[in-house]
Design an enzyme around this catalytic site. Sequence first.
Site, short mmCIF file in Angstrom:
data_model
loop_
_atom_site.label_atom_id
_atom_site.label_comp_id
_atom_site.label_asym_id
_atom_site.label_seq_id
_atom_site.Cartn_x
_atom_site.Cartn_y
_atom_site.Cartn_z
N ASP A 151 -5.99 10.16 12.37
CA ASP A 151 -6.58 11.35 13.01
C ASP A 151 -8.09 11.45 12.75
OD1 ASP A 151 -6.32 11.90 10.32
OD2 ASP A 151 -5.10 13.70 10.57
N GLY A 194 0.81 -1.21 0.00
CA GLY A 194 0.00 0.00 0.00
C GLY A 194 0.85 1.26 0.00
N LYS A 247 -11.68 2.72 12.74
CA LYS A 247 -10.37 2.91 13.37
C LYS A 247 -10.51 3.00 14.89
CE LYS A 247 -7.12 2.91 11.07
NZ LYS A 247 -6.42 1.78 10.38
N TYR A 297 -15.07 5.13 8.15
CA TYR A 297 -13.64 4.83 8.29
C TYR A 297 -13.16 5.16 9.70
CZ TYR A 297 -8.61 5.68 7.79
OH TYR A 297 -7.24 5.70 7.99
N VAL A 332 1.24 3.79 2.48
CA VAL A 332 2.05 3.95 3.70
C VAL A 332 2.94 2.72 3.91
CG1 VAL A 332 1.94 4.14 6.22
CG2 VAL A 332 0.40 5.53 4.80
N ASP A 336 -4.99 -12.35 2.31
CA ASP A 336 -6.24 -11.60 2.46
C ASP A 336 -6.58 -11.58 3.95
OD1 ASP A 336 -9.06 -10.86 2.62
OD2 ASP A 336 -9.07 -11.13 0.44
N1 LIG Z 1 -2.54 7.43 3.73
C1 LIG Z 1 -2.72 8.24 4.74
O1 LIG Z 1 -2.60 9.48 4.59
C2 LIG Z 1 -3.07 7.70 6.12
C3 LIG Z 1 -3.40 8.62 7.12
C4 LIG Z 1 -3.71 8.13 8.41
C5 LIG Z 1 -3.67 6.77 8.66
N2 LIG Z 1 -3.36 5.90 7.66
C6 LIG Z 1 -3.35 4.47 8.00
O2 LIG Z 1 -2.22 3.84 7.38
C7 LIG Z 1 -2.57 2.50 7.00
C8 LIG Z 1 -2.26 2.31 5.52
O3 LIG Z 1 -2.98 3.26 4.74
P1 LIG Z 1 -2.64 3.50 3.19
O4 LIG Z 1 -2.97 4.90 2.89
O5 LIG Z 1 -1.29 2.99 2.90
O6 LIG Z 1 -3.72 2.56 2.48
P2 LIG Z 1 -3.63 1.85 1.05
O7 LIG Z 1 -2.66 2.53 0.16
O8 LIG Z 1 -5.04 1.73 0.58
O9 LIG Z 1 -3.05 0.41 1.38
C9 LIG Z 1 -3.86 -0.55 1.97
C10 LIG Z 1 -3.09 -1.83 2.10
O10 LIG Z 1 -4.02 -2.81 2.61
C11 LIG Z 1 -4.01 -3.93 1.73
N3 LIG Z 1 -5.33 -4.55 1.67
C12 LIG Z 1 -6.46 -4.06 1.14
N4 LIG Z 1 -7.45 -4.97 1.22
C13 LIG Z 1 -6.89 -6.06 1.81
C14 LIG Z 1 -7.39 -7.35 2.15
N5 LIG Z 1 -8.65 -7.73 1.90
N6 LIG Z 1 -6.55 -8.22 2.74
C15 LIG Z 1 -5.25 -7.88 2.99
N7 LIG Z 1 -4.73 -6.69 2.70
C16 LIG Z 1 -5.55 -5.79 2.10
C17 LIG Z 1 -3.60 -3.38 0.37
O11 LIG Z 1 -3.11 -4.45 -0.44
P3 LIG Z 1 -3.18 -4.40 -2.07
O12 LIG Z 1 -2.87 -2.98 -2.46
O13 LIG Z 1 -2.13 -5.39 -2.49
O14 LIG Z 1 -4.56 -4.81 -2.45
C18 LIG Z 1 -2.54 -2.38 0.77
O15 LIG Z 1 -1.33 -3.06 1.01
C19 LIG Z 1 -4.04 2.32 7.35
O16 LIG Z 1 -4.12 1.71 8.61
C20 LIG Z 1 -4.57 3.74 7.47
O17 LIG Z 1 -5.64 3.82 8.37
C21 LIG Z 1 -3.07 6.32 6.39
#
Ligand SMILES: NC(=O)c1ccc[n+]([C@@H]2O[C@H](COP(=O)([O-])OP(=O)(O)OC[C@H]3O[C@@H](n4cnc5c(N)ncnc54)[C@H](OP(=O)(O)O)[C@@H]3O)[C@@H](O)[C@H]2O)c1
Length: 276
Positions: A107, A10, A133, A129, A12, A42
Amino acid sequence: MRVLLLGASGYVGGGLYRDLSARHDVVGTRAARCVPGLVRLDLRDEWGLRELAGQGFDLVVHAAGLVDLAAAEADPALAQALNVRSVEVLLSAVRGTGTKLLLLSSDNVFDGTREFYVEPDLRAPLNVYGRTKCAAEDVLLEAAGEHLVVRIPLVYGRSPFSDRFMARFAAPTTPAQVDVVCAPVYLPSLAPALERLWDASGVLHYGGAEVVTRFALMSRIRDALRLPTRVIPARAADAPATPRRPARLVLRSLHHGLLGPDLETALADMRRGERH
Ligand SMILES: NC(=O)c1ccc[n+]([C@@H]2O[C@H](COP(=O)([O-])OP(=O)(O)OC[C@H]3O[C@@H](n4cnc5c(N)ncnc54)[C@H](OP(=O)(O)O)[C@@H]3O)[C@@H](O)[C@H]2O)c1
């Protein structure tokens, strides 16, 4: 350290995988995205998750799940399964093994009505969402043990496998709100910050040093990287159909003084990265 990183494909998780792998023995997972070297898992495959998490890691970093606000709003059951149920399964898998869990939270557990938020502040999520969380945090924190929740804000910067943040600059124009305020964190600062914090337990915040509007953030990145994209000023009320979003989210900590870099420092680092 032997680390299991859930969600390494993903946005992050990809940055964390790149940076933590330089210093630790990291096993990363992916779901739909094909990334060589990552283990396919998964989160709804409870047996598979239990089996992998039980393999004697020092730390499991949970950075997987349903993160897109609109997608979570459209399918709350899926958001619950990926964001909450997976934490319950993980907890039962590592109980009594000495493996520590680190859950990345958001946040978005707050409603955005305060100047800034510290760890004990009252959570009041505005969207599905954020509610998942909160529920995931509760699962982890109600369990006795040394587990850790780290709440992070909007993250920006380049990521190796899913460059979701920078993809906003792919179109000729990108809207950005002038009335939504954040203290975003630069992705490459996250791995070193987690390494500094991961001996702690309970809830910690890790926020960015600088408080900016979304419009200012996007405009300054565009200018620094000399991108052709026009950043269009928008207001949150322009998109009333989307899930409710907090208007101001600034994370600060009562427990440490660690903050992500200011924008000038981060943008200089991004410019150096573009030249290599
Ligand atoms: N991005 C931000 O600005 C932000 C801000 C605050 C908190 N966060 C937290 O950081 C974490 C990562 O966020 P992100 O932005 O990196 O999200 P992301 O880009 O959507 O990545 C999500 C990850 O989860 C995996 N995933 C999705 N469905 C799945 C499933 N059914 N089984 C197993 N894995 C699955 C995806 O795998 P595939 O891509 O291979 O499908 C990907 O590796 C989350 O906990 C989020 O709450 C992010």
